[in-house]
Write an enzyme that holds these catalytic residues in place. Structure first.
Site, short mmCIF file in Angstrom:
data_model
loop_
_atom_site.label_atom_id
_atom_site.label_comp_id
_atom_site.label_asym_id
_atom_site.label_seq_id
_atom_site.Cartn_x
_atom_site.Cartn_y
_atom_site.Cartn_z
CB CYS A 136 -0.89 -0.02 1.24
SG CYS A 136 -1.75 1.53 1.53
CE1 TYR A 184 -5.38 2.42 -4.96
CE2 TYR A 184 -3.77 4.19 -4.88
CZ TYR A 184 -4.14 2.89 -4.58
OH TYR A 184 -3.27 2.07 -3.92
#
Ligand SMILES: N[C@@H](CCC(=O)N[C@@H](CS)C(=O)NCC(=O)O)C(=O)O
Length: 330
Positions: free
Chosen positions: A63, A194
């Site tokens: 992440c 994203y």
């Protein structure tokens, strides 16, 4: 991936995609602050004083948001002060889990199998996403904060007396400039990849990609003749940007369709990325196996068969930032 509803893990999808297909990230829920003396921070109650051995950081090496927190812990020399647990990179049906995987760990503080158990412990009524990073207070048995931008601020400020390698990445005189740059890079780079990858209409996707590459062009120009974003000195924005840059060609280029051109075709940005990678403590925080496994195998909706593009594999053996100088931009 699912979400929690009233303290219970469910396989419901988070509602982050709008009717027009745009991905809009939800706000992090836990927003208290660790401060040097335990006084209250900008949000949430006080009572979280910086102490050695009291706090624990839960991350995924995959992440980018958790990666920032790991970088601060490592670069500032806080390894002995704040413990860390690393989840399995593939968060599928039960979300992030503590399970066998090279480099992953168990949870010595809570003995949890799943990260959602910590969210339920911190708030038995919690509804929302279960994300990393999580900064946990073992004394009060609760989540202090799960927003990476704030976690790095507190590591960089409250823990100053406890850090083995101190550096100031958010100096008073540069705060306005850093805040503005953070805003620009969050919207157009960190979160834009994203917005591109999770978009569900052509229009939403193309808008995100356009903003992303316009911003990369701006950064490329900015880094012409400048070592870091603000000059000779590394600041918070540099560390916030790095985790996205290092994931770009192996993951975002293919998986999130950010493919107007590879990052390795940007000469200044690549030089800059390598420079940050060579900073003491940083290379150890980069785990490309977790990164590739996570993105290509956890996001079932955008890669249902879990196939890994062969170009992404190259990053495992010889990432572009360790190779020869990148070509001149096209
Ligand atoms: N705003 C948060 C975002 C954290 C975040 O979205 N983390 C992702 C991994 S990259 C996550 O845990 N996602 C799990 C989920 O959405 O269920 C931060 O910056 O800390």
């Amino acid at each position: 991936m699912g979400i929690m509803i009233s303290g219970v893990w469910t396989d419901t999808e988070s509602r982050e995609v709008r009717k027009d297909g745009r991905f809009v990230r939800s706000e992090s829920a836990f927003r208290s602050w660790i401060t040097a003396d335990g006084s209250a921070g900008p949000t949430g109650p006080g009572g979280f004083a910086a102490e050695s051995g009291r706090y624990h950081l839960y991350v995924s090496y995959a992440c980018p948001w958790a990666h920032r927190a790991l970088i601060y812990r490592s670069v500032l020399g806080l390894e002995e002060v704040i413990g860390v647990s690393v989840v399995h990179p593939v968060n599928r049906d039960s979300g992030w889990a503590f399970a066998a995987y090279p480099g992953a760990t168990d949870d010595p503080v809570n003995g949890a199998r799943y990260l959602h158990e910590l969210y339920a412990k911190a708030d038995p009524d919690y509804s929302g996403k279960v994300t990393v990073p999580v900064l946990w207070d073992a004394e009060r048995s609760t989540i202090v904060n799960n927003e990476s931008s704030e976690i790095i601020r507190m590591l960089g400020q409250a823990f100053r007396p406890l850090a083995a390698r101190w550096a100031e990445f958010y100096p008073d005189e540069l705060r306005d400039e850093i805040d503005a740059l953070n805003d620009f890079t969050y919207r157009n780079v960190n979160n834009a990849v994203y917005r591109s990858g999770f978009a569900r209409t052509q229009e939403a996707y193309e808008q995100a990609v356009a903003a992303l590459f316009d911003a990369l062009d701006t950064l490329e120009e900015r880094l012409d003749g400048r070592r870091y974003l603000l000059g000779e000195r590394i600041v918070e924005t540099d560390w916030r940007l790095f985790p996205t840059l290092i994931r770009f060609d192996p993951v975002y280029y293919f998986h999130f369709k950010c493919n107007r051109r590879p990052l390795s075709s940007y000469r200044n940005i690549m030089r800059y990325t390598r420079d940050l990678l060579d900073h003491p403590g940083v290379r150890e925080t980069v785990h490309m196996d977790h990164i590739i496994d996570h993105y290509y195998h956890a996001h079932k909706r955008i890669n249902p068969l879990g196939l890994i593009p062969v170009g992404a594999y190259a990053a495992l053996d010889g990432p572009p930032w360790s190779g020869p100088d990148p070509a001149e931009p096209a």
